[in-house]
Design a protein around this motif. Structure first.
Motif, mmCIF file in Angstrom:
data_model
loop_
_atom_site.group_PDB
_atom_site.id
_atom_site.type_symbol
_atom_site.label_atom_id
_atom_site.label_comp_id
_atom_site.label_asym_id
_atom_site.label_seq_id
_atom_site.Cartn_x
_atom_site.Cartn_y
_atom_site.Cartn_z
ATOM 1 N N SER A 11 -35.811 54.864 53.091
ATOM 2 C CA SER A 11 -36.087 56.118 53.794
ATOM 3 C C SER A 11 -36.490 57.242 52.843
ATOM 4 O O SER A 11 -37.345 58.063 53.172
ATOM 5 C CB SER A 11 -34.866 56.535 54.623
ATOM 6 N N ARG A 12 -35.901 57.273 51.664
ATOM 7 C CA ARG A 12 -36.258 58.343 50.723
ATOM 8 C C ARG A 12 -37.673 58.173 50.193
ATOM 9 O O ARG A 12 -38.329 59.147 49.836
ATOM 10 C CB ARG A 12 -35.246 58.399 49.584
ATOM 11 N N ASP A 13 -38.160 56.942 50.154
ATOM 12 C CA ASP A 13 -39.560 56.718 49.788
ATOM 13 C C ASP A 13 -40.480 57.292 50.863
ATOM 14 O O ASP A 13 -41.548 57.848 50.561
ATOM 15 C CB ASP A 13 -39.841 55.228 49.616
ATOM 16 N N VAL A 45 -39.761 59.843 52.767
ATOM 17 C CA VAL A 45 -39.694 61.298 52.590
ATOM 18 C C VAL A 45 -40.632 61.749 51.486
ATOM 19 O O VAL A 45 -41.350 62.753 51.627
ATOM 20 C CB VAL A 45 -38.250 61.745 52.291
ATOM 21 N N GLU A 46 -40.654 61.021 50.376
ATOM 22 C CA GLU A 46 -41.531 61.401 49.267
ATOM 23 C C GLU A 46 -43.001 61.349 49.678
ATOM 24 O O GLU A 46 -43.805 62.207 49.285
ATOM 25 C CB GLU A 46 -41.283 60.483 48.063
ATOM 26 N N ASP A 104 -30.869 60.843 55.258
ATOM 27 C CA ASP A 104 -31.998 60.923 54.325
ATOM 28 C C ASP A 104 -33.263 61.483 54.959
ATOM 29 O O ASP A 104 -33.979 62.289 54.355
ATOM 30 C CB ASP A 104 -32.313 59.529 53.760
ATOM 31 N N ASP A 149 -26.258 65.593 51.019
ATOM 32 C CA ASP A 149 -25.447 64.437 50.650
ATOM 33 C C ASP A 149 -23.948 64.733 50.614
ATOM 34 O O ASP A 149 -23.134 63.809 50.573
ATOM 35 C CB ASP A 149 -25.866 63.926 49.268
#
Length: 398
Positions: free
Chosen positions: A282-284, A286-287, A328, A365
């Motif tokens: 998920s953070r990928d 977002v990026e 995230d 977080d």
């Protein structure tokens, strides 16, 4: 703790302590609020002071003659709480006091699929070292709060059947940690812990708040007047497996068409992979959104629409004053909220949505560990816990 209220004529020491929830008080003020005699108030306040629940603060000038009266206040800074927020691939651990000050914090890489024995041994060993490094006394330890990415039976602290936590089914999570640390343990689903932390910190006056965590999966919490709403079989907030028209892919639960199969971080990452590009988490996603990738923006907005279709039912049923998006994917900010708002406003009456605050989480977080600390504090200073502890002290002293 709940706000101060007049105590009954037969108030216990634990009930008197609730009067100090939001402000310091003198003994005279406690006597006036409780309606108890001076000698009874003195005895119960002295017991609370001796046990460390209260401390002497500043002095207040009296209205008449004589010495200024000393203010008494909750001794929150003296209590220590251990906090654990476990995810699927990592966890966040903290040692804090009752005022919410974090004295030590650590991010632990840990695969929940390794099983309870391996994960909890590593968590416990790390917490013990962190507590020792802070120099806070073992006797100040009031409790441990832990959140895990699966359903938990609140009263027993046992993990319920969980698709995201293989090998943890029916595991006595709270009992195992209580045996090791010798203090009360509050075990909770991670979305409930995150939602409680966000509401306590950012929306303490809200009547009904709905919190949604969007990470690897999707979960939700409902907080009513500061209390987490709990279901009959620990399945509350499990919105990730609601069937949504337009979602056709398979879900980790084995069914097809679940919200999580289209709107979770895992699903969005899969949708963006291909054509030589691999998106893993998920953070990928977002990026990519932050970099302005048009396909990522499209996928996130569509996920927001699907999520909004489910939340619209919650808004129509509960009429909350705030809906908070965390996890995230909340870091995608407005792109996700655009899709959610579009779907909610298209499906809900203006009476329910006109004053609805739909917003991103504020704590990021740290929401889970702060929620855990608040739960430990509430339990430590609760009427039942205080009266039980004082009775035990009295019995041990003969």
């Amino acid at each position: 703790m709940s706000g101060p209220a007049p105590a009954s004529g037969h108030s216990s020491a634990g009930q008197l302590l609730q009067l100090f929830a939001d402000r310091p008080l003198t003994r005279r003020q406690v006597q006036m609020l409780s309606g108890l005699s001076r000698s009874t108030v003195t005895a119960r306040i002295d017991a609370l002071l001796d046990a460390g629940y209260l401390t002497t603060g500043a002095t207040s000038a009296g209205a008449g003659r004589g010495r200024p009266a000393a203010d008494l206040e909750l001794n929150a800074s003296a209590m220590t709480a251990l906090a654990v927020d476990l995810g699927v691939t990592h966890g966040r651990l903290a040692v804090a006091d009752g005022e919410g000050t974090i004295h030590a914090e650590h991010v632990l890489e840990s695969d929940i699929a390794a099983g309870p024995d391996a994960v909890l041994d590593r968590v416990s060993t790390t917490l013990e070292k962190m507590l020792a490094d802070t120099g806070r006394a073992q006797r100040s330890l009031a409790g441990l709060g832990i959140g895990v990415p699966g359903p938990v039976h609140w009263e027993s602290g046992d993990v319920a059947r969980s698709l995201t936590m293989p090998g943890w089914d029916h595991f006595p999570l709270a009992a195992r940690l209580a045996e090791r640390f010798g203090v009360p343990v509050l075990a909770e689903n991670d979305a409930n812990l995150l939602g409680f932390g966000e509401v306590r910190a950012g929306w303490p006056e809200s009547h009904i708040a709905v919190f949604v965590k969007i990470g690897t999966g999707i979960g939700a919490a409902i907080v009513v007047d500061g209390h987490v709403l709990r279901g009959h079989t620990a399945a509350e907030g499990d919105i990730g497996h609601v069937k949504v028209p337009g979602i056709e892919g398979p879900c980790t639960c084995g069914a097809t068409g679940c919200l999580a199969a289209g709107a979770s971080g895992r699903a969005m990452a899969a949708a963006l992979s291909g054509g030589g590009r691999t998106v893993q988490a998920s953070r990928d996603v977002v990026e990519l959104v932050r970099a302005g990738d048009p396909e990522a923006v499209r996928v996130v907005v569509q996920a927001g629409r699907w999520l909004g279709a489910v939340l619209a039912d919650a808004v129509g049923l509960l009429n909350p004053d705030v809906v908070i998006i965390g996890g995230d994917m909340a870091m995608a900010h407005e792109h996700l909220l655009v899709g959610i708002r579009e779907a909610v406003l298209a499906r809900v009456q203006p009476l329910a949505s006109a004053h609805l605050n739909l917003t991103n989480a504020r704590l990021g977080d740290r929401a889970g560990i702060l929620g855990a600390v608040e739960m430990v504090r509430d339990t430590h200073f609760s009427t039942h816990s205080v009266d039980k502890a004082l009775a035990a002290r009295q019995a041990s002293s003969g």
